[in-house]
Design a protein around this motif. Structure first.
Motif, PDB file in Angstrom:
ATOM      1  N   ALA A 185       0.825  -1.209   0.000  1.00 30.24           N
ATOM      2  CA  ALA A 185       0.000   0.000   0.000  1.00 30.24           C
ATOM      3  C   ALA A 185       0.859   1.259   0.000  1.00 30.24           C
ATOM      4  N   GLY A 186       2.017   1.195   0.661  1.00 30.49           N
ATOM      5  CA  GLY A 186       2.864   2.372   0.743  1.00 30.49           C
ATOM      6  C   GLY A 186       3.817   2.540  -0.431  1.00 30.49           C
ATOM      7  N   ARG A 187       3.922   1.513  -1.270  1.00 33.24           N
ATOM      8  CA  ARG A 187       4.892   1.567  -2.357  1.00 33.24           C
ATOM      9  C   ARG A 187       4.646   2.705  -3.348  1.00 33.24           C
ATOM     10  N   PRO A 188       3.432   2.930  -3.834  1.00 33.39           N
ATOM     11  CA  PRO A 188       3.248   4.019  -4.811  1.00 33.39           C
ATOM     12  C   PRO A 188       3.704   5.377  -4.298  1.00 33.39           C
ATOM     13  N   ALA A 189       3.355   5.710  -3.063  1.00 30.49           N
ATOM     14  CA  ALA A 189       3.757   7.009  -2.519  1.00 30.49           C
ATOM     15  C   ALA A 189       5.272   7.094  -2.365  1.00 30.49           C
ATOM     16  N   LEU A 190       5.896   5.987  -1.947  1.00 30.20           N
ATOM     17  CA  LEU A 190       7.342   5.969  -1.760  1.00 30.20           C
ATOM     18  C   LEU A 190       8.055   6.177  -3.095  1.00 30.20           C
ATOM     19  N   LEU A 191       7.608   5.498  -4.124  1.00 31.52           N
ATOM     20  CA  LEU A 191       8.252   5.627  -5.431  1.00 31.52           C
ATOM     21  C   LEU A 191       7.982   6.996  -6.047  1.00 31.52           C
ATOM     22  N   ARG A 192       6.783   7.553  -5.827  1.00 28.33           N
ATOM     23  CA  ARG A 192       6.534   8.917  -6.316  1.00 28.33           C
ATOM     24  C   ARG A 192       7.430   9.923  -5.612  1.00 28.33           C
ATOM     25  N   ASP A 193       7.649   9.711  -4.314  1.00 31.35           N
ATOM     26  CA  ASP A 193       8.550  10.588  -3.570  1.00 31.35           C
ATOM     27  C   ASP A 193       9.974  10.463  -4.112  1.00 31.35           C
ATOM     28  N   ALA A 194      10.396   9.232  -4.391  1.00 32.64           N
ATOM     29  CA  ALA A 194      11.734   9.018  -4.944  1.00 32.64           C
ATOM     30  C   ALA A 194      11.884   9.700  -6.299  1.00 32.64           C
ATOM     31  N   CYS A 195      10.857   9.595  -7.133  1.00 37.82           N
ATOM     32  CA  CYS A 195      10.890  10.239  -8.447  1.00 37.82           C
ATOM     33  C   CYS A 195      10.983  11.752  -8.304  1.00 37.82           C
ATOM     34  N   ALA A 241      14.274  16.603  -8.747  1.00 34.91           N
ATOM     35  CA  ALA A 241      14.803  17.826  -8.130  1.00 34.91           C
ATOM     36  C   ALA A 241      16.331  17.823  -8.143  1.00 34.91           C
ATOM     37  N   TYR A 242      16.915  16.671  -7.868  1.00 39.03           N
ATOM     38  CA  TYR A 242      18.378  16.556  -7.897  1.00 39.03           C
ATOM     39  C   TYR A 242      18.898  16.832  -9.303  1.00 39.03           C
ATOM     40  N   LEU A 243      18.307  16.205 -10.303  1.00 39.89           N
ATOM     41  CA  LEU A 243      18.765  16.392 -11.679  1.00 39.89           C
ATOM     42  C   LEU A 243      18.571  17.837 -12.130  1.00 39.89           C
ATOM     43  N   GLY A 244      17.482  18.446 -11.695  1.00 37.49           N
ATOM     44  CA  GLY A 244      17.218  19.824 -12.076  1.00 37.49           C
ATOM     45  C   GLY A 244      18.210  20.816 -11.491  1.00 37.49           C
ATOM     46  N   GLY A 245      18.892  20.423 -10.424  1.00 41.47           N
ATOM     47  CA  GLY A 245      19.840  21.330  -9.788  1.00 41.47           C
ATOM     48  C   GLY A 245      21.284  21.117 -10.200  1.00 41.47           C
ATOM     49  N   LEU A 246      21.561  20.133 -11.072  1.00 41.53           N
ATOM     50  CA  LEU A 246      22.947  19.816 -11.408  1.00 41.53           C
ATOM     51  C   LEU A 246      23.680  20.976 -12.064  1.00 41.53           C
ATOM     52  N   ASP A 247      23.005  21.683 -12.956  1.00 37.78           N
ATOM     53  CA  ASP A 247      23.681  22.732 -13.721  1.00 37.78           C
ATOM     54  C   ASP A 247      24.054  23.924 -12.845  1.00 37.78           C
ATOM     55  N   GLY A 248      23.259  24.193 -11.815  1.00 35.12           N
ATOM     56  CA  GLY A 248      23.480  25.399 -11.035  1.00 35.12           C
ATOM     57  C   GLY A 248      24.353  25.230  -9.809  1.00 35.12           C
ATOM     58  N   ARG A 249      24.672  24.031  -9.434  1.00 29.98           N
ATOM     59  CA  ARG A 249      25.427  23.801  -8.207  1.00 29.98           C
ATOM     60  C   ARG A 249      26.913  23.668  -8.508  1.00 29.98           C
ATOM     61  N   PRO A 250      27.777  23.882  -7.502  1.00 30.95           N
ATOM     62  CA  PRO A 250      29.195  23.574  -7.699  1.00 30.95           C
ATOM     63  C   PRO A 250      29.367  22.091  -8.036  1.00 30.95           C
ATOM     64  N   VAL A 251      30.336  21.789  -8.876  1.00 24.48           N
ATOM     65  CA  VAL A 251      30.489  20.398  -9.310  1.00 24.48           C
ATOM     66  C   VAL A 251      30.932  19.514  -8.152  1.00 24.48           C
ATOM     67  N   ALA A 252      31.865  19.979  -7.335  1.00 30.11           N
ATOM     68  CA  ALA A 252      32.290  19.220  -6.162  1.00 30.11           C
ATOM     69  C   ALA A 252      31.440  19.617  -4.960  1.00 30.11           C
ATOM     70  N   PRO A 253      31.115  18.698  -4.071  1.00 28.59           N
ATOM     71  CA  PRO A 253      30.329  19.053  -2.890  1.00 28.59           C
ATOM     72  C   PRO A 253      31.115  19.921  -1.932  1.00 28.59           C
ATOM     73  N   ALA A 254      30.405  20.746  -1.191  1.00 23.62           N
ATOM     74  CA  ALA A 254      31.046  21.588  -0.180  1.00 23.62           C
ATOM     75  C   ALA A 254      31.538  20.731   0.976  1.00 23.62           C
ATOM     76  N   ALA A 255      32.551  21.223   1.655  1.00 22.27           N
ATOM     77  CA  ALA A 255      33.119  20.475   2.783  1.00 22.27           C
ATOM     78  C   ALA A 255      32.069  20.178   3.844  1.00 22.27           C
ATOM     79  N   ALA A 256      31.168  21.127   4.071  1.00 19.37           N
ATOM     80  CA  ALA A 256      30.124  20.915   5.079  1.00 19.37           C
ATOM     81  C   ALA A 256      29.182  19.795   4.665  1.00 19.37           C
ATOM     82  N   ASP A 257      28.908  19.690   3.366  1.00 16.94           N
ATOM     83  CA  ASP A 257      28.023  18.621   2.885  1.00 16.94           C
ATOM     84  C   ASP A 257      28.697  17.263   2.993  1.00 16.94           C
ATOM     85  N   VAL A 258      29.998  17.213   2.768  1.00 17.20           N
ATOM     86  CA  VAL A 258      30.725  15.958   2.941  1.00 17.20           C
ATOM     87  C   VAL A 258      30.737  15.572   4.416  1.00 17.20           C
ATOM     88  N   ALA A 259      30.942  16.558   5.290  1.00 22.92           N
ATOM     89  CA  ALA A 259      30.943  16.274   6.730  1.00 22.92           C
ATOM     90  C   ALA A 259      29.576  15.781   7.193  1.00 22.92           C
TER      91      ALA A 259
END
Length: 465
Positions: free
Chosen positions: A14-24, A29-47
Protein backbone atom coordinates in the motif's frame (compact mmCIF):
# COMPACT_ATOMS: atom_id res chain seq x y z
CA UNK A 1 1.57 -15.19 12.72
CA UNK A 2 0.31 -15.66 9.16
CA UNK A 3 -2.18 -12.83 9.56
CA UNK A 4 0.52 -10.62 11.05
CA UNK A 5 2.89 -11.25 8.12
CA UNK A 6 0.08 -10.74 5.63
CA UNK A 7 -0.68 -7.40 7.20
CA UNK A 8 2.96 -6.32 6.92
CA UNK A 9 3.11 -7.24 3.25
CA UNK A 10 -0.16 -5.45 2.56
CA UNK A 11 1.16 -2.34 4.31
CA UNK A 12 4.36 -2.39 2.24
CA UNK A 13 2.37 -2.78 -0.96
CA UNK A 14 0.00 0.00 0.00
CA UNK A 15 2.86 2.37 0.74
CA UNK A 16 4.89 1.57 -2.36
CA UNK A 17 3.25 4.02 -4.81
CA UNK A 18 3.76 7.01 -2.52
CA UNK A 19 7.34 5.97 -1.76
CA UNK A 20 8.25 5.63 -5.43
CA UNK A 21 6.53 8.92 -6.32
CA UNK A 22 8.55 10.59 -3.57
CA UNK A 23 11.73 9.02 -4.94
CA UNK A 24 10.89 10.24 -8.45
CA UNK A 25 10.22 13.74 -7.19
CA UNK A 26 13.49 13.83 -5.28
CA UNK A 27 15.43 12.44 -8.25
CA UNK A 28 14.00 15.06 -10.59
CA UNK A 29 14.80 17.83 -8.13
CA UNK A 30 18.38 16.56 -7.90
CA UNK A 31 18.76 16.39 -11.68
CA UNK A 32 17.22 19.82 -12.08
CA UNK A 33 19.84 21.33 -9.79
CA UNK A 34 22.95 19.82 -11.41
CA UNK A 35 23.68 22.73 -13.72
CA UNK A 36 23.48 25.40 -11.03
CA UNK A 37 25.43 23.80 -8.21
CA UNK A 38 29.20 23.57 -7.70
CA UNK A 39 30.49 20.40 -9.31
CA UNK A 40 32.29 19.22 -6.16
CA UNK A 41 30.33 19.05 -2.89
CA UNK A 42 31.05 21.59 -0.18
CA UNK A 43 33.12 20.47 2.78
CA UNK A 44 30.12 20.92 5.08
CA UNK A 45 28.02 18.62 2.89
CA UNK A 46 30.72 15.96 2.94
CA UNK A 47 30.94 16.27 6.73
CA UNK A 48 27.16 15.91 6.97
CA UNK A 49 27.44 12.41 5.49
CA UNK A 50 28.36 11.31 9.01
CA UNK A 51 24.61 11.37 9.70
CA UNK A 52 24.34 8.26 7.53
CA UNK A 53 26.77 6.36 9.75
CA UNK A 54 24.80 5.02 12.70
CA UNK A 55 24.39 1.71 14.45
CA UNK A 56 22.39 -0.87 12.54
CA UNK A 57 18.79 -0.46 13.73
CA UNK A 58 17.07 -3.30 15.50
CA UNK A 59 13.44 -2.78 14.55
CA UNK A 60 14.24 -0.72 11.48
CA UNK A 61 12.95 2.68 10.41
CA UNK A 62 10.09 3.97 8.32
CA UNK A 63 10.91 3.69 4.60
CA UNK A 64 9.81 7.25 3.78
CA UNK A 65 12.03 8.62 6.55
CA UNK A 66 14.97 6.54 5.33
CA UNK A 67 14.50 7.85 1.79
CA UNK A 68 14.30 11.43 3.07
CA UNK A 69 17.52 10.99 5.05
CA UNK A 70 19.24 9.43 2.04
CA UNK A 71 18.26 12.40 -0.11
CA UNK A 72 18.80 15.14 2.47
CA UNK A 73 22.30 13.90 3.36
CA UNK A 74 23.37 11.86 0.37
CA UNK A 75 22.40 14.16 -2.50
CA UNK A 76 24.39 17.24 -1.38
CA UNK A 77 27.42 15.01 -0.78
CA UNK A 78 27.60 13.78 -4.37
CA UNK A 79 29.84 15.02 -7.15
CA UNK A 80 27.79 16.50 -10.00
CA UNK A 81 29.32 14.10 -12.50
CA UNK A 82 26.03 13.95 -14.38
CA UNK A 83 26.17 17.69 -15.01
CA UNK A 84 27.59 19.53 -18.02
CA UNK A 85 30.93 20.68 -16.57
CA UNK A 86 32.37 17.51 -15.09
CA UNK A 87 35.52 16.66 -17.04
CA UNK A 88 37.06 13.95 -14.86
CA UNK A 89 37.75 10.27 -15.48
CA UNK A 90 36.09 10.12 -18.94
CA UNK A 91 32.71 10.18 -17.22
CA UNK A 92 29.66 10.97 -19.32
CA UNK A 93 26.44 11.97 -17.59
CA UNK A 94 23.57 9.55 -18.18
CA UNK A 95 21.19 10.44 -21.00
CA UNK A 96 17.56 10.94 -19.89
CA UNK A 97 16.45 7.81 -21.75
CA UNK A 98 19.22 5.81 -20.02
CA UNK A 99 17.99 7.00 -16.62
CA UNK A 100 14.40 6.24 -17.54
CA UNK A 101 15.32 2.76 -18.75
CA UNK A 102 17.33 2.19 -15.56
CA UNK A 103 14.33 3.15 -13.42
CA UNK A 104 12.05 0.86 -15.40
CA UNK A 105 14.44 -2.08 -15.27
CA UNK A 106 14.83 -1.54 -11.53
CA UNK A 107 11.05 -1.99 -11.30
CA UNK A 108 11.27 -5.12 -13.45
CA UNK A 109 13.89 -6.49 -11.02
CA UNK A 110 15.09 -9.11 -13.48
CA UNK A 111 18.04 -11.45 -13.32
CA UNK A 112 19.43 -11.44 -16.85
CA UNK A 113 21.54 -14.57 -16.35
CA UNK A 114 19.30 -16.83 -18.46
CA UNK A 115 16.56 -16.20 -20.98
CA UNK A 116 14.20 -18.44 -19.02
CA UNK A 117 14.63 -16.06 -16.09
CA UNK A 118 13.85 -12.97 -18.19
CA UNK A 119 12.89 -13.21 -21.86
CA UNK A 120 12.81 -9.40 -22.06
CA UNK A 121 16.34 -9.00 -20.70
CA UNK A 122 17.59 -11.73 -23.01
CA UNK A 123 16.20 -10.10 -26.13
CA UNK A 124 17.37 -6.63 -25.12
CA UNK A 125 20.88 -7.91 -24.41
CA UNK A 126 21.03 -9.73 -27.74
CA UNK A 127 19.75 -6.83 -29.82
CA UNK A 128 21.88 -4.24 -28.02
CA UNK A 129 25.03 -6.29 -28.54
CA UNK A 130 24.24 -6.71 -32.23
CA UNK A 131 23.67 -2.98 -32.60
CA UNK A 132 26.94 -2.20 -30.81
CA UNK A 133 28.95 -4.49 -33.08
CA UNK A 134 27.29 -3.00 -36.17
CA UNK A 135 27.85 0.55 -34.95
CA UNK A 136 31.53 -0.10 -34.26
CA UNK A 137 32.10 -1.96 -37.51
CA UNK A 138 33.14 -5.21 -35.85
CA UNK A 139 32.85 -8.59 -37.60
CA UNK A 140 29.39 -10.06 -38.11
CA UNK A 141 28.72 -12.80 -35.60
CA UNK A 142 30.87 -11.26 -32.85
CA UNK A 143 29.81 -12.55 -29.43
CA UNK A 144 29.72 -10.59 -26.25
CA UNK A 145 28.26 -9.84 -22.89
CA UNK A 146 27.57 -7.00 -20.48
CA UNK A 147 29.75 -6.70 -17.37
CA UNK A 148 30.43 -4.08 -14.71
CA UNK A 149 33.00 -2.02 -16.60
CA UNK A 150 36.15 -2.04 -18.70
CA UNK A 151 38.22 -3.84 -16.06
CA UNK A 152 35.93 -6.88 -16.14
CA UNK A 153 35.47 -6.55 -19.89
CA UNK A 154 39.25 -6.72 -20.28
CA UNK A 155 39.43 -9.64 -17.86
CA UNK A 156 36.69 -11.50 -19.73
CA UNK A 157 38.41 -11.03 -23.07
CA UNK A 158 41.88 -11.82 -21.73
CA UNK A 159 40.65 -14.99 -20.04
CA UNK A 160 39.15 -16.01 -23.38
CA UNK A 161 42.42 -15.17 -25.14
CA UNK A 162 44.43 -17.10 -22.55
CA UNK A 163 42.34 -20.24 -22.98
CA UNK A 164 42.30 -19.98 -26.77
CA UNK A 165 46.06 -19.54 -27.25
CA UNK A 166 46.82 -22.32 -24.77
CA UNK A 167 44.31 -24.61 -26.44
CA UNK A 168 46.21 -24.03 -29.66
CA UNK A 169 49.24 -25.51 -27.92
CA UNK A 170 47.43 -28.51 -26.44
CA UNK A 171 46.60 -27.16 -22.98
CA UNK A 172 43.12 -26.98 -21.39
CA UNK A 173 43.43 -23.89 -19.19
CA UNK A 174 39.76 -23.85 -18.17
CA UNK A 175 39.98 -27.40 -16.89
CA UNK A 176 43.57 -27.64 -15.69
CA UNK A 177 44.46 -24.08 -14.74
CA UNK A 178 47.87 -22.57 -15.39
CA UNK A 179 50.09 -24.80 -13.23
CA UNK A 180 52.31 -26.61 -15.68
CA UNK A 181 50.89 -24.77 -18.70
CA UNK A 182 53.14 -23.48 -21.48
CA UNK A 183 54.07 -19.88 -20.66
CA UNK A 184 51.96 -17.27 -22.43
CA UNK A 185 53.84 -14.34 -23.90
CA UNK A 186 51.95 -11.09 -23.27
CA UNK A 187 52.78 -7.96 -25.25
CA UNK A 188 51.43 -4.48 -24.51
CA UNK A 189 52.30 -0.87 -25.15
CA UNK A 190 54.29 1.16 -22.68
CA UNK A 191 51.21 3.36 -22.18
CA UNK A 192 48.73 0.51 -21.63
CA UNK A 193 46.03 1.44 -19.12
CA UNK A 194 46.28 0.19 -15.56
CA UNK A 195 43.04 -1.79 -15.94
CA UNK A 196 44.77 -4.00 -18.52
CA UNK A 197 47.52 -4.75 -16.02
CA UNK A 198 44.92 -5.47 -13.36
CA UNK A 199 42.98 -7.76 -15.70
CA UNK A 200 46.17 -9.63 -16.62
CA UNK A 201 46.71 -10.23 -12.92
CA UNK A 202 43.15 -11.44 -12.45
CA UNK A 203 43.44 -14.04 -15.21
CA UNK A 204 46.77 -15.35 -13.92
CA UNK A 205 49.05 -13.89 -16.57
CA UNK A 206 50.70 -11.40 -14.24
CA UNK A 207 50.55 -7.65 -13.95
CA UNK A 208 54.26 -7.20 -14.53
CA UNK A 209 55.20 -9.94 -17.03
CA UNK A 210 54.18 -8.16 -20.23
CA UNK A 211 56.76 -7.28 -22.84
CA UNK A 212 56.27 -3.54 -23.25
CA UNK A 213 56.62 -1.99 -26.69
CA UNK A 214 57.85 1.62 -26.88
CA UNK A 215 55.28 4.35 -27.45
CA UNK A 216 55.54 7.67 -29.25
CA UNK A 217 54.92 11.11 -27.78
CA UNK A 218 51.15 10.62 -27.89
CA UNK A 219 51.17 7.17 -26.25
CA UNK A 220 50.80 5.10 -29.43
CA UNK A 221 52.84 1.92 -29.93
CA UNK A 222 55.52 2.46 -32.54
CA UNK A 223 55.13 -0.34 -35.12
CA UNK A 224 58.82 -0.90 -35.84
CA UNK A 225 61.40 -3.33 -34.55
CA UNK A 226 58.63 -5.65 -33.45
CA UNK A 227 59.86 -8.89 -31.89
CA UNK A 228 59.21 -12.39 -33.16
CA UNK A 229 56.78 -14.31 -30.95
CA UNK A 230 56.83 -18.04 -30.29
CA UNK A 231 54.47 -20.27 -28.38
CA UNK A 232 51.12 -19.07 -27.04
CA UNK A 233 50.98 -15.28 -27.20
CA UNK A 234 48.55 -12.41 -26.90
CA UNK A 235 48.96 -8.76 -27.79
CA UNK A 236 47.12 -5.97 -25.96
CA UNK A 237 46.46 -2.83 -28.00
CA UNK A 238 44.72 0.40 -27.03
CA UNK A 239 41.97 2.54 -28.53
CA UNK A 240 42.05 5.90 -26.80
CA UNK A 241 44.98 6.65 -24.54
CA UNK A 242 43.54 7.79 -21.21
CA UNK A 243 45.53 11.04 -21.38
CA UNK A 244 45.77 11.96 -25.04
CA UNK A 245 42.96 9.98 -26.67
CA UNK A 246 45.44 8.62 -29.25
CA UNK A 247 45.10 5.03 -30.49
CA UNK A 248 47.64 2.46 -31.55
CA UNK A 249 48.17 1.91 -35.31
CA UNK A 250 46.02 -1.19 -35.52
CA UNK A 251 46.62 -2.27 -39.10
CA UNK A 252 50.36 -3.04 -38.96
CA UNK A 253 50.26 -4.22 -35.33
CA UNK A 254 47.41 -6.66 -35.91
CA UNK A 255 49.09 -8.00 -39.04
CA UNK A 256 52.33 -8.54 -37.12
CA UNK A 257 50.55 -10.23 -34.21
CA UNK A 258 48.53 -12.58 -36.41
CA UNK A 259 51.59 -13.43 -38.51
CA UNK A 260 53.14 -14.53 -35.21
CA UNK A 261 50.11 -16.59 -34.20
CA UNK A 262 49.07 -14.22 -31.40
CA UNK A 263 45.62 -13.23 -30.20
CA UNK A 264 44.95 -9.48 -30.40
CA UNK A 265 42.90 -7.77 -27.71
CA UNK A 266 41.93 -4.09 -27.79
CA UNK A 267 41.30 -2.09 -24.64
CA UNK A 268 38.87 0.55 -25.91
CA UNK A 269 37.09 1.70 -22.76
CA UNK A 270 36.11 4.97 -24.42
CA UNK A 271 38.20 5.17 -27.59
CA UNK A 272 36.42 2.29 -29.30
CA UNK A 273 33.42 4.59 -29.77
CA UNK A 274 35.49 6.67 -32.19
CA UNK A 275 34.55 4.01 -34.74
CA UNK A 276 30.92 5.16 -34.50
CA UNK A 277 31.56 8.46 -36.29
CA UNK A 278 32.90 8.99 -39.81
CA UNK A 279 34.67 12.03 -38.42
CA UNK A 280 36.82 10.02 -36.00
CA UNK A 281 36.78 6.48 -37.41
CA UNK A 282 40.21 6.96 -38.97
CA UNK A 283 41.63 7.14 -35.43
CA UNK A 284 40.82 3.44 -35.00
CA UNK A 285 41.22 2.23 -38.58
CA UNK A 286 41.85 -1.50 -38.79
CA UNK A 287 40.45 -2.24 -35.35
CA UNK A 288 37.97 -4.79 -36.69
CA UNK A 289 40.87 -7.14 -37.41
CA UNK A 290 41.43 -7.81 -33.69
CA UNK A 291 40.14 -10.89 -31.87
CA UNK A 292 38.50 -9.19 -28.88
CA UNK A 293 37.55 -5.74 -27.65
CA UNK A 294 36.59 -4.18 -24.30
CA UNK A 295 34.60 -0.98 -23.90
CA UNK A 296 32.24 0.89 -21.59
CA UNK A 297 28.75 2.14 -22.34
CA UNK A 298 28.83 4.29 -19.20
CA UNK A 299 31.56 6.49 -20.61
CA UNK A 300 31.03 7.97 -24.07
CA UNK A 301 27.65 6.34 -24.72
CA UNK A 302 26.30 8.01 -21.56
CA UNK A 303 24.39 5.17 -19.93
CA UNK A 304 24.33 4.92 -16.14
CA UNK A 305 27.32 3.36 -14.43
CA UNK A 306 28.04 -0.37 -14.16
CA UNK A 307 27.78 -1.07 -17.89
CA UNK A 308 30.86 -2.51 -19.57
CA UNK A 309 30.92 -4.62 -22.72
CA UNK A 310 33.18 -7.56 -23.59
CA UNK A 311 33.25 -8.49 -27.29
CA UNK A 312 34.94 -11.51 -28.90
CA UNK A 313 35.07 -12.25 -32.63
CA UNK A 314 34.69 -16.01 -32.02
CA UNK A 315 31.72 -16.54 -29.70
CA UNK A 316 32.65 -20.19 -29.26
CA UNK A 317 35.94 -19.19 -27.64
CA UNK A 318 34.09 -16.80 -25.33
CA UNK A 319 31.64 -19.46 -24.22
CA UNK A 320 34.38 -22.04 -23.76
CA UNK A 321 36.12 -19.73 -21.28
CA UNK A 322 33.07 -18.45 -19.43
CA UNK A 323 30.34 -21.11 -19.45
CA UNK A 324 28.92 -22.51 -16.24
CA UNK A 325 27.05 -25.79 -15.95
CA UNK A 326 24.90 -27.37 -13.27
CA UNK A 327 22.17 -29.96 -13.14
CA UNK A 328 19.49 -27.36 -12.42
CA UNK A 329 20.49 -25.08 -15.30
CA UNK A 330 18.67 -25.47 -18.63
CA UNK A 331 20.54 -26.61 -21.69
CA UNK A 332 20.55 -23.97 -24.38
CA UNK A 333 21.72 -23.41 -27.91
CA UNK A 334 22.07 -19.64 -27.56
CA UNK A 335 24.76 -17.58 -25.89
CA UNK A 336 23.11 -17.04 -22.53
CA UNK A 337 24.55 -14.10 -20.54
CA UNK A 338 25.81 -16.26 -17.68
CA UNK A 339 27.74 -18.41 -20.15
CA UNK A 340 29.63 -15.50 -21.73
CA UNK A 341 30.48 -13.37 -18.68
CA UNK A 342 32.24 -14.05 -15.35
CA UNK A 343 29.09 -13.50 -13.30
CA UNK A 344 25.93 -15.57 -13.13
CA UNK A 345 23.39 -13.23 -11.56
CA UNK A 346 23.42 -9.89 -13.36
CA UNK A 347 21.18 -6.92 -13.93
CA UNK A 348 19.62 -6.23 -17.33
CA UNK A 349 22.35 -3.84 -18.51
CA UNK A 350 21.42 -4.33 -22.14
CA UNK A 351 18.10 -2.55 -21.62
CA UNK A 352 19.82 0.82 -21.17
CA UNK A 353 22.13 0.31 -24.12
CA UNK A 354 19.16 -0.74 -26.26
CA UNK A 355 17.19 2.35 -25.16
CA UNK A 356 20.08 4.74 -25.85
CA UNK A 357 20.87 3.28 -29.27
CA UNK A 358 17.20 3.14 -30.25
CA UNK A 359 16.82 6.80 -29.25
CA UNK A 360 20.04 8.18 -30.75
CA UNK A 361 20.39 5.91 -33.75
CA UNK A 362 23.59 5.68 -35.73
CA UNK A 363 23.52 9.39 -36.57
CA UNK A 364 22.90 10.45 -32.97
CA UNK A 365 25.84 8.45 -31.61
CA UNK A 366 28.10 9.94 -34.30
CA UNK A 367 26.85 13.42 -33.40
CA UNK A 368 27.57 12.78 -29.70
CA UNK A 369 31.13 11.71 -30.50
CA UNK A 370 31.70 14.60 -32.91
CA UNK A 371 30.24 17.22 -30.56
CA UNK A 372 32.31 16.22 -27.55
CA UNK A 373 35.48 16.09 -29.66
CA UNK A 374 34.71 19.57 -30.97
CA UNK A 375 34.15 20.83 -27.43
CA UNK A 376 37.46 19.31 -26.33
CA UNK A 377 39.21 21.24 -29.10
CA UNK A 378 37.40 24.38 -27.94
CA UNK A 379 38.67 23.81 -24.39
CA UNK A 380 42.19 23.30 -25.71
CA UNK A 381 42.00 26.48 -27.80
CA UNK A 382 40.82 28.38 -24.74
CA UNK A 383 43.75 27.13 -22.68
CA UNK A 384 46.23 28.06 -25.40
CA UNK A 385 44.58 31.46 -25.75
CA UNK A 386 45.05 32.03 -22.03
CA UNK A 387 48.75 31.29 -22.40
CA UNK A 388 48.92 27.72 -21.11
CA UNK A 389 50.42 24.65 -22.75
CA UNK A 390 48.26 21.89 -24.21
CA UNK A 391 50.56 18.89 -24.06
CA UNK A 392 48.77 16.57 -26.49
CA UNK A 393 47.37 16.50 -29.98
CA UNK A 394 43.61 16.74 -29.36
CA UNK A 395 42.45 13.92 -31.62
CA UNK A 396 39.40 12.85 -29.60
CA UNK A 397 37.86 14.19 -26.40
CA UNK A 398 40.95 14.35 -24.17
CA UNK A 399 43.00 17.44 -23.31
CA UNK A 400 46.18 17.57 -21.23
CA UNK A 401 47.09 21.02 -19.85
CA UNK A 402 50.48 21.88 -18.39
CA UNK A 403 50.63 24.93 -16.09
CA UNK A 404 54.34 24.71 -15.33
CA UNK A 405 55.97 23.05 -12.35
CA UNK A 406 54.47 20.41 -10.07
CA UNK A 407 53.46 22.77 -7.27
CA UNK A 408 51.72 25.23 -9.55
CA UNK A 409 49.88 22.60 -11.57
CA UNK A 410 48.70 20.81 -8.44
CA UNK A 411 47.64 24.12 -6.93
CA UNK A 412 45.68 25.15 -10.02
CA UNK A 413 43.85 21.81 -10.14
CA UNK A 414 42.95 22.02 -6.45
CA UNK A 415 41.73 25.58 -6.92
CA UNK A 416 39.61 24.61 -9.90
CA UNK A 417 37.97 21.78 -7.98
CA UNK A 418 37.33 24.02 -4.97
CA UNK A 419 35.98 26.92 -7.07
CA UNK A 420 33.33 24.59 -8.41
CA UNK A 421 32.49 25.84 -11.90
CA UNK A 422 33.95 22.65 -13.36
CA UNK A 423 35.92 19.61 -12.25
CA UNK A 424 39.17 18.50 -13.87
CA UNK A 425 41.55 15.90 -12.50
CA UNK A 426 45.32 15.51 -12.20
CA UNK A 427 47.57 13.28 -14.25
CA UNK A 428 51.25 12.83 -15.02
CA UNK A 429 52.28 12.99 -18.66
CA UNK A 430 55.89 12.40 -19.75
CA UNK A 431 56.99 12.85 -16.17
CA UNK A 432 55.26 16.21 -15.71
CA UNK A 433 52.22 17.02 -13.61
CA UNK A 434 49.28 18.09 -15.74
CA UNK A 435 45.53 18.64 -15.70
CA UNK A 436 43.44 16.12 -17.64
CA UNK A 437 40.20 17.22 -19.26
CA UNK A 438 37.76 14.60 -20.56
CA UNK A 439 34.75 15.99 -22.41
CA UNK A 440 32.29 13.10 -22.44
CA UNK A 441 28.86 14.38 -21.37
CA UNK A 442 25.84 14.59 -23.65
CA UNK A 443 24.69 17.83 -21.97
CA UNK A 444 27.90 19.89 -22.26
CA UNK A 445 27.55 22.99 -24.43
CA UNK A 446 29.89 25.60 -25.86
CA UNK A 447 28.78 27.93 -23.06
CA UNK A 448 29.82 25.32 -20.50
CA UNK A 449 33.24 25.07 -22.11
CA UNK A 450 33.69 28.85 -22.16
CA UNK A 451 32.60 29.19 -18.51
CA UNK A 452 35.00 26.42 -17.55
CA UNK A 453 37.92 27.86 -19.50
CA UNK A 454 37.37 31.23 -17.84
CA UNK A 455 37.23 29.62 -14.39
CA UNK A 456 40.41 27.58 -14.97
CA UNK A 457 42.23 30.63 -16.35
CA UNK A 458 41.19 32.67 -13.30
CA UNK A 459 42.44 29.98 -10.93
CA UNK A 460 45.70 29.70 -12.85
CA UNK A 461 46.13 33.46 -12.87
CA UNK A 462 45.97 33.43 -9.08
CA UNK A 463 48.97 31.11 -9.06
CA UNK A 464 50.90 33.49 -11.31
CA UNK A 465 50.87 36.24 -8.72
Amino acid sequence: MINHLTGEVEAELAGRPALLRDACSRALAYLGGLDGRPVAPAAADVAALDRLDFALPGAGQDAASVLALLDDCGSPGTVASGGPRYFGFVTGGALPVAQAAAWLTAAWDQNAALSVMSPSASVLNRVALRWVTELLGLPEGTGGGFVTGATMANATCLATARDAVLAGHGWDAAGQGLVGAPPVTVVAGAQAHTTVRKALGLVGLGRDRALLLPADGQGRIEPRGLPALTGPALVCLQAGNVNTGASDPFGPLIDWAHDNGAWVHVDGAFGLWAAASPGTADQVAGIAGADSWATDAHKWLNTTYDCGIALVADPRALRSAMEASAAYLPEDATLEPMHVTPQSSQRARGAEVWAVLATLGRDGVAALVDRTCSLARRFADGMRGAGYTVANDVVLNQVVVDFGDQARTSGVIAAVQEEGTCWCGPTVWHGRAAMRVSVSGWNTTEQDIDRSVAAVAACASHWQT
